[in-house]
Design a protein around this motif. Structure first.
Motif, short mmCIF file in Angstrom:
data_model
loop_
_atom_site.label_atom_id
_atom_site.label_comp_id
_atom_site.label_asym_id
_atom_site.label_seq_id
_atom_site.Cartn_x
_atom_site.Cartn_y
_atom_site.Cartn_z
N GLU A 275 1.74 16.95 25.56
CA GLU A 275 1.17 17.72 24.47
C GLU A 275 1.69 17.27 22.82
O GLU A 275 2.96 16.81 23.02
CB GLU A 275 1.85 19.29 24.47
N PRO A 276 0.85 17.04 22.05
CA PRO A 276 1.61 16.59 20.75
C PRO A 276 2.44 17.78 19.91
O PRO A 276 2.26 18.70 20.25
CB PRO A 276 0.14 16.42 19.69
N SER A 277 3.48 17.24 19.44
CA SER A 277 4.33 18.07 18.87
C SER A 277 5.40 17.20 17.90
O SER A 277 5.31 15.92 17.89
CB SER A 277 5.24 18.84 20.09
N GLY A 278 6.09 18.16 17.32
CA GLY A 278 7.05 17.45 16.38
C GLY A 278 8.48 17.40 16.85
O GLY A 278 8.57 17.30 18.18
N PHE A 279 9.53 17.60 16.20
CA PHE A 279 10.80 17.51 16.70
C PHE A 279 11.20 18.93 16.38
O PHE A 279 11.56 19.20 15.01
CB PHE A 279 11.67 16.39 15.83
N SER A 280 11.77 19.64 17.46
CA SER A 280 12.12 21.13 16.88
C SER A 280 13.50 21.15 16.48
O SER A 280 14.26 20.31 16.88
CB SER A 280 11.94 22.01 18.32
N ILE A 281 13.95 22.11 15.90
CA ILE A 281 15.31 22.58 15.47
C ILE A 281 15.74 23.88 15.98
O ILE A 281 15.20 24.76 15.38
CB ILE A 281 15.34 22.26 13.68
N GLY A 282 16.60 23.87 16.71
CA GLY A 282 17.35 25.44 17.07
C GLY A 282 18.53 25.49 16.30
O GLY A 282 19.38 24.79 16.21
N LEU A 283 18.97 26.79 16.34
CA LEU A 283 20.34 27.17 15.86
C LEU A 283 20.85 28.24 16.62
O LEU A 283 20.43 29.14 17.14
CB LEU A 283 20.11 28.05 14.40
N GLY A 284 21.92 27.51 17.35
CA GLY A 284 22.77 28.51 18.31
C GLY A 284 23.95 29.17 17.88
O GLY A 284 24.79 28.47 17.55
N GLY B 135 13.83 17.72 20.58
CA GLY B 135 14.50 18.74 19.56
C GLY B 135 15.80 18.51 19.76
O GLY B 135 16.42 17.85 20.59
N ILE B 136 16.32 19.58 18.90
CA ILE B 136 18.08 19.52 18.90
C ILE B 136 18.59 21.24 18.80
O ILE B 136 17.48 22.00 18.18
CB ILE B 136 18.71 19.01 17.89
N ARG B 137 19.30 21.42 19.41
CA ARG B 137 20.07 22.59 18.86
C ARG B 137 21.48 22.50 18.48
O ARG B 137 22.27 22.15 19.09
CB ARG B 137 20.04 23.69 20.27
N VAL B 138 21.57 23.27 17.39
CA VAL B 138 22.56 22.97 16.43
C VAL B 138 23.62 24.03 16.54
O VAL B 138 23.43 25.29 16.81
CB VAL B 138 22.43 22.71 14.96
N ARG B 139 24.87 23.76 17.04
CA ARG B 139 25.92 24.70 17.46
C ARG B 139 27.02 24.81 16.36
O ARG B 139 27.89 24.12 16.44
CB ARG B 139 26.48 24.68 18.71
N PRO B 140 27.07 25.68 15.11
CA PRO B 140 28.05 25.56 14.34
C PRO B 140 29.40 26.10 14.65
O PRO B 140 29.54 27.07 15.35
CB PRO B 140 27.44 26.39 13.03
N LEU B 141 30.41 25.04 14.53
CA LEU B 141 31.77 25.49 14.91
C LEU B 141 32.03 26.73 14.09
O LEU B 141 33.10 27.58 14.66
CB LEU B 141 32.71 24.39 14.71
N ASP B 142 31.96 26.80 12.88
CA ASP B 142 32.22 28.08 12.24
C ASP B 142 30.74 28.54 11.60
O ASP B 142 30.08 28.06 10.97
CB ASP B 142 32.92 27.87 11.08
N THR B 143 30.45 29.67 12.19
CA THR B 143 29.14 30.33 12.01
C THR B 143 28.80 30.30 10.67
O THR B 143 27.67 29.89 10.22
CB THR B 143 28.95 31.68 12.84
N ASP B 144 29.48 30.87 9.76
CA ASP B 144 29.32 31.10 8.26
C ASP B 144 29.49 29.94 7.69
O ASP B 144 28.32 29.46 7.00
CB ASP B 144 30.24 32.31 7.87
N VAL B 145 30.39 29.07 7.68
CA VAL B 145 30.42 27.73 6.95
C VAL B 145 29.79 26.82 7.33
O VAL B 145 28.85 26.38 6.56
CB VAL B 145 32.11 27.36 6.99
#
Length: 400
Positions: A4-13, A329-339
């Motif tokens: 299926e045609p799609s872009g590059f997804s971005i997730g935030l974990g 796609g990617i799922r980004v996992r911030p080491l410090d949620t706020d910063v």
């Protein structure tokens, strides 16, 4: 990766105060304050992030305790407009019937933006939290075993997890889309001919009747699974829409993609192909100084995903490598949620957008992620089929 045609997804974990234990001690993200979560969700939504996942467990271990992820995402749903909301279901702490209705409810609350991340909890602490015995104290030690012995340690866990998702998917389809007729003239609310009992009997679960919640707006909300090695690869291939992989810690991107392709063949997956995303820890700024401060606050980073760290340009460049490698796609996992969430949304994401990573279109999460529509399996062909029994066929047995 897919037809299926799609872009590059971005997730935030998001995992409590952060994916580094030291973030708890720093206290920059108040995990017990609902407004902290609302702010993160709204900022991610406004920035065009495709998915927000929320980690969860009854026994969080080194992660900060926080709200139940299902209650939290239902609360966030009316405060957001486009972002997908994905709670975590630790399958050996929950029941599939209750999970199916909880995800369906979130899909109604969010108007088609729900998903779920099944998670296998293997630690003795987690199992004791629900009155179960056994478990694996240190998964990293078990990984040193030969492959067949390693998979034998997890066989029961993943057998239960596979049945769990089988039941959840059957329950989502147990109501046809037009089962609610609401006929005032005859006082009929439901057309009983359009309800289907799963009548599922497995080694771990037995579920006879239909759901108590109508079919979700998406039909089948996306199932997103984190997978590190061969048995989890087969589990993801047989049960899930999206697999989160960890290049750099479990092999190269190309090696893992090849292993997932082999897993899809082993479980005879047919129909929609499995989407594949990279799962990465992210730290933005002076990496050496920030890691030293986090380590001093709460111990060294122990994680099952590679760390992408540095200034915004270097982080963006490394994340774009996953697009170049053909991932979905990617799922980004911030080491410090706020910063790190603020820095990612404000500094890194604009660089990704400038390089052609556009915000996805679609009124519901399936469309946004480039997934095929989900017809009801009781009256049409499901988006994909697989031999779930093959999940427990060891890699060595397949090769023999």
């Amino acid at each position: 990766m897919t037809n299926e045609p799609s872009g590059f997804s971005i997730g935030l974990g998001i995992r409590g105060a952060g994916w580094h234990a030291g973030a708890d001690a720093r206290g920059s993200f108040a995990t017990g304050d609902p407004e902290s979560w609302a702010r993160i969700a709204r900022e991610a939504d406004d920035a065009g992030i495709d998915v927000l996942t929320v980690e969860d467990s009854l026994a969080p271990g080194t992660a900060s305790a926080t709200f139940d992820s299902f209650a939290l995402t239902n609360w966030l749903a009316p405060q957001t407009a486009r972002i997908g909301l994905v709670p975590t279901a630790t399958v050996n702490q929950l029941e599939p019937f209750h999970t199916a209705t909880a995800v369906a409810t979130l899909d109604f609350t969010s108007q088609g933006r729900a998903g779920v991340r099944p998670r296998v909890g293997t630690s003795p602490t987690e199992l004791r939290a629900v009155g179960r015995e056994g478990g694996i104290e240190r998964v990293r030690d078990v990984r040193e075993l030969p492959l067949a012995e390693f998979e034998a340690q997890f066989r029961g866990f993943f057998g239960e997890a596979t049945e769990f998702i089988e039941v959840v998917r059957l329950l989502w389809d147990s109501w046809e889309d037009n089962a609610e007729i609401r006929d005032l003239a005859t006082s009929r609310f439901i057309d009983r001919e359009r309800l289907h009992n799963p009548e599922f009997v497995g080694d771990h679960f037995s579920v006879y009747g239909a759901s108590i919640t109508p079919r979700p707006p998406q039909g089948q909300p996306p199932v997103i699974t984190l997978a590190h090695t061969h048995l989890p690869y087969r589990f993801a291939a047989a049960t899930s829409d999206v697999a989160l992989i960890t290049p750099g810690t479990e092999g190269t991107t190309a090696e893992i993609v090849a292993s997932l392709a082999a897993a899809s063949e082993q479980v005879d997956r047919r129909g929609s192909a499995l989407k594949v995303w990279a799962d990465v820890n992210v730290l933005i700024g002076d990496a050496e100084t920030r890691l030293r401060d986090l380590d001093a606050a709460g111990g060294a980073l122990t994680s099952d995903a590679a760390l992408v760290a540095g200034d915004a340009e270097s982080v963006a460049r490394r994340l774009l490598d996953f697009r170049s490698a053909g991932l979905d796609g990617i799922r980004v996992r911030p080491l410090d949620t706020d910063v790190d969430t603020r820095a990612f949304l404000g500094e890194v994401l604009p660089l990704l957008r400038a390089d052609g990573v556009t915000e996805a279109d679609g009124a519901d999460l399936r469309t946004r992620l480039g997934l095929a529509p989900a017809p009801n399996r009781y009256v049409a062909q499901a988006p994909f089929t697989a031999d779930t029994a093959a999940v427990l066929t060891t890699t060595e047995e397949v090769s023999a």
